[in-house]
Design a protein around this motif. Structure first.
Motif: not given
Length: 370
Positions: A36-48, A75-88
């Motif tokens: 429903x959210x379309x992203x993961x706050x947990x993954x977001x904090x881990x990336x930060x 972003x090259x690495x984000x593309x390899x994993x198709x990351x959907x977190x709000x980075x762009x």
């Protein structure tokens, strides 16, 4: 010229690649994108915590990088994993904020992962043209107030704030009179229509009606153009990561799948097609390198290189997506196989911040001496 990353950038890229391989599998990504959210706050904090956001922000604003090649490494690495977190959206927004009035507390909160900022510039009628801004800003005794609509804002629902363009003066189509404003998305008059997008994650349409806002910069068009250039560099390198993954997936499939008792990889016609894919990807990589190197250059040179990269990424992306699906056969179209998801992302990258046709015309216009 040496096109290798510096030691620090390569370390960040390697660390991010390992993290995504271990924690952001295809199934994990599918679950997050379909939520429903379309992203993961947990993954977001881990990336930060890994320093991903810090790498996108310059040192004077609490980051560790902010250059074109820092963006590329991430972003090259984000593309390899198709990351959907709000980075762009966060990249474009913080890029604009860093060029405008200081927002030290907010920038610190964004780098740490405590706040998310969206980039709300495009409108329903704009068709990629950054001068087509009809949202209005009025200054009253209690400050600025905005009214208008913004369309297809990436991960809007995930954001706490948005950098919003609005016209202070002049007609739509004029480069002058466009301001950039910071809007608290919990403020009065804010309405968000949230929806899923075809390549995973979510976007939203933003409506503001007499909504209070903080001025970031009054002459906002040059800064908006530069922020979009940074976002296009990010998209170009995300596309490189996607295309590399599609190439590897296709090679692996051809080496495994057998026909007439031998692997498909033994057929010369298919080997030629794979070689063409690899060659086209290298052409796209070269254009992405040029775009990343141009971010600090004068406006005309920067915008030419950015449009050249976006055109090349759009053209090559279509070739790679189609070839990968065709060589996988019918299974390449299925939701269960990752190839279909990578192909969808490439198609959508072409349409973000201007498609192939738009940027070809823009490159020609910017190259003209008249």
């Amino acid at each position: 010229m040496d096109f290798n990353h510096s030691q620090d950038r390569q370390l960040l890229a390697n660390t991010l690649e390992r993290y995504l391989q271990q924690n952001y599998s295809t199934e994990t990504r599918r679950t997050i994108a379909g939520s429903v959210e379309g992203w993961s706050p947990d993954k977001w904090h881990e990336l930060c915590e890994l320093g991903v956001i810090a790498a996108l922000v310059d040192e004077t604003h609490g980051g560790l990088g902010g250059t074109g090649f820092d963006i590329a490494a991430v972003f090259e690495q984000l593309g390899k994993a198709l990351v959907v977190e709000p980075l762009l959206g966060t990249l474009a927004a913080v890029y604009a904020l860093s060029k405008g009035s200081p927002q030290a507390d907010l920038m610190t909160a964004v780098v740490s992962g405590d706040k998310v900022v969206a980039w709300a510039y495009e409108e329903p009628q704009s068709r990629y043209d950054l001068t087509e801004v009809e949202a209005r800003a009025e200054k009253g005794p209690d400050g600025w107030r905005l009214s208008g609509k913004k369309a297809v804002v990436s991960q809007l629902k995930a954001a706490d704030y948005a950098v919003v363009s609005a016209r202070i003066s002049g007609p739509a189509g004029s480069e002058t009179g466009i301001g950039l404003f910071l809007v608290d998305l919990s403020a009065q008059g804010v309405r968000i229509q949230d929806y899923a997008v075809i390549d995973g994650g979510r976007a939203g349409d933003l409506t503001v009606a007499d909504t209070p806002a903080k001025l970031v910069v009054e002459d906002g068009f040059p800064i908006a153009e530069e922020a979009v250039a940074a976002a296009i560099v990010a998209l170009s390198w995300e596309a490189i990561g996607v295309m590399d993954r599609l190439l590897n997936e296709t090679i692996g499939y051809l080496q495994t799948r057998k026909q007439f008792g031998v692997p498909l990889a033994t057929f010369q016609a298919l080997r030629h097609r794979v070689a063409t894919m690899a060659l086209e990807i290298e052409q796209a990589r070269s254009s992405a390198i040029n775009a990343a190197a141009s971010l600090g250059n004068p406006r005309r040179e920067r915008e030419r290189m950015v449009s050249a990269a976006k055109f090349t990424i759009g053209r090559v992306g279509t070739i790679i997506a189609e070839e990968a699906i065709q060589m996988h056969g019918g299974i390449g179209m299925t939701r269960e196989l990752s190839v279909s998801h990578y192909a969808k992302r490439l198609m959508m990258i072409d349409h973000q911040f201007g498609d192939e046709d738009y940027h070809l015309e823009r490159f020609i216009r910017l190259s003209s001496p008249y």
